[in-house]
Design a protein around this motif. Structure first.
Motif, PDB file in Angstrom:
ATOM      1  N   ILE A  65     -10.074  -8.315  62.531  1.00 27.11           N
ATOM      2  CA  ILE A  65     -11.353  -7.372  61.805  1.00 27.11           C
ATOM      3  C   ILE A  65     -12.028  -6.846  63.133  1.00 27.11           C
ATOM      4  CG2 ILE A  65     -13.623  -7.508  61.046  1.00 27.11           C
ATOM      5  CD1 ILE A  65     -12.717  -9.167  58.709  1.00 27.11           C
ATOM      6  N   PHE A  66     -12.495  -7.805  64.267  1.00 34.26           N
ATOM      7  CA  PHE A  66     -13.050  -7.378  65.301  1.00 34.26           C
ATOM      8  C   PHE A  66     -11.987  -6.700  66.320  1.00 34.26           C
ATOM      9  CE2 PHE A  66     -15.700 -11.059  64.156  1.00 34.26           C
ATOM     10  CZ  PHE A  66     -16.594 -10.466  63.981  1.00 34.26           C
ATOM     11  N   VAL A  67     -10.942  -6.855  66.303  1.00 35.39           N
ATOM     12  CA  VAL A  67     -10.078  -5.846  67.127  1.00 35.39           C
ATOM     13  C   VAL A  67     -10.099  -4.582  66.551  1.00 35.39           C
ATOM     14  CG1 VAL A  67      -7.670  -5.467  67.917  1.00 35.39           C
ATOM     15  CG2 VAL A  67      -8.728  -7.793  68.266  1.00 35.39           C
ATOM     16  N   VAL A 114      -7.242 -15.553  62.045  1.00 37.52           N
ATOM     17  CA  VAL A 114      -6.514 -14.506  62.621  1.00 37.52           C
ATOM     18  C   VAL A 114      -7.067 -13.322  61.650  1.00 37.52           C
ATOM     19  CG1 VAL A 114      -4.233 -13.675  61.809  1.00 37.52           C
ATOM     20  CG2 VAL A 114      -4.240 -15.693  62.862  1.00 37.52           C
ATOM     21  N   PHE A 115      -7.640 -13.468  60.525  1.00 36.96           N
ATOM     22  CA  PHE A 115      -8.309 -12.313  59.881  1.00 36.96           C
ATOM     23  C   PHE A 115      -9.488 -11.720  60.511  1.00 36.96           C
ATOM     24  CE2 PHE A 115     -11.351 -10.893  56.784  1.00 36.96           C
ATOM     25  CZ  PHE A 115     -10.602  -9.754  56.144  1.00 36.96           C
ATOM     26  N   THR A 138     -11.929  -9.309  51.170  1.00 39.08           N
ATOM     27  CA  THR A 138     -10.546  -9.213  51.053  1.00 39.08           C
ATOM     28  C   THR A 138      -9.884 -10.541  51.685  1.00 39.08           C
ATOM     29  OG1 THR A 138     -10.449  -6.928  51.093  1.00 39.08           O
ATOM     30  CG2 THR A 138      -8.368  -8.083  51.415  1.00 39.08           C
ATOM     31  N   GLY A 139     -10.291 -10.883  52.912  1.00 36.68           N
ATOM     32  CA  GLY A 139      -9.880 -12.246  53.392  1.00 36.68           C
ATOM     33  C   GLY A 139     -10.061 -13.290  52.699  1.00 36.68           C
ATOM     34  N   ILE A 140     -11.277 -13.640  52.174  1.00 38.82           N
ATOM     35  CA  ILE A 140     -11.685 -14.726  51.577  1.00 38.82           C
ATOM     36  C   ILE A 140     -10.705 -14.741  50.480  1.00 38.82           C
ATOM     37  CG2 ILE A 140     -13.463 -15.462  50.196  1.00 38.82           C
ATOM     38  CD1 ILE A 140     -15.337 -14.764  52.327  1.00 38.82           C
ATOM     39  N   LEU A 141     -10.385 -13.642  49.522  1.00 34.69           N
ATOM     40  CA  LEU A 141      -9.672 -13.651  48.464  1.00 34.69           C
ATOM     41  C   LEU A 141      -8.137 -13.941  48.638  1.00 34.69           C
ATOM     42  CD1 LEU A 141      -9.475 -12.917  45.390  1.00 34.69           C
ATOM     43  CD2 LEU A 141      -8.764 -10.589  46.107  1.00 34.69           C
TER      44      LEU A 141
END
Length: 128
Positions: A20-22, A15-16, A56-59
């Motif tokens: 990002i790509f959108v 989802v993250f 940020t997503g990985i965190l």
């Protein structure tokens, strides 16, 4: 890591990265990163944005997995760690976990009371 945690982490990452790509490939993104006719600046800005959003997503995924483990250790359902994703609810859950007696602490205190009451009872051993 359990299968449930891996599935939750995979869904969150998917989802993250879709988000990002959108965001970055939308028509609005061209206005966000365009600083004139310099293509190199646009590319650097895009790369930096992707790196910051990825970190940020990985965190976020790491913290959710850690909160799931914390909930499990406290005696709550492991999925209660997902409440940390909801703004304002995460603060409430944090303070509830910090300042109330967890289910595991309740079990320990109940066992200690049972042990104390059995140790104060007179021994009733049959003598031979």
């Amino acid at each position: 890591m359990s299968r449930k945690q891996i599935i939750v982490a995979a869904i969150a990452c998917f989802v993250f990265f879709v988000a990002i790509f959108v965001i970055l490939l939308s028509p609005l993104a061209s206005g966000l990163f365009a600083s004139g006719n310099d293509t190199a600046d646009d590319v650097i800005g895009l790369v930096v944005a992707i790196l910051v959003l990825s970190a940020t997503g990985i965190l976020a995924v790491t913290l959710v997995i850690a909160c799931c483990q914390l909930a499990k250790r406290l005696g709550y359902e492991q999925s209660a760690g997902l409440l940390m994703l909801i703004p304002a609810v995460n603060l409430i859950v944090f303070f509830v976990w910090a300042f109330t007696e967890s289910p595991n602490e309740k079990k320990i205190s109940r066992l200690k009371r049972a042990q104390k009451s059995s140790s104060t009872a007179p021994f009733s051993h049959d003598t031979v």
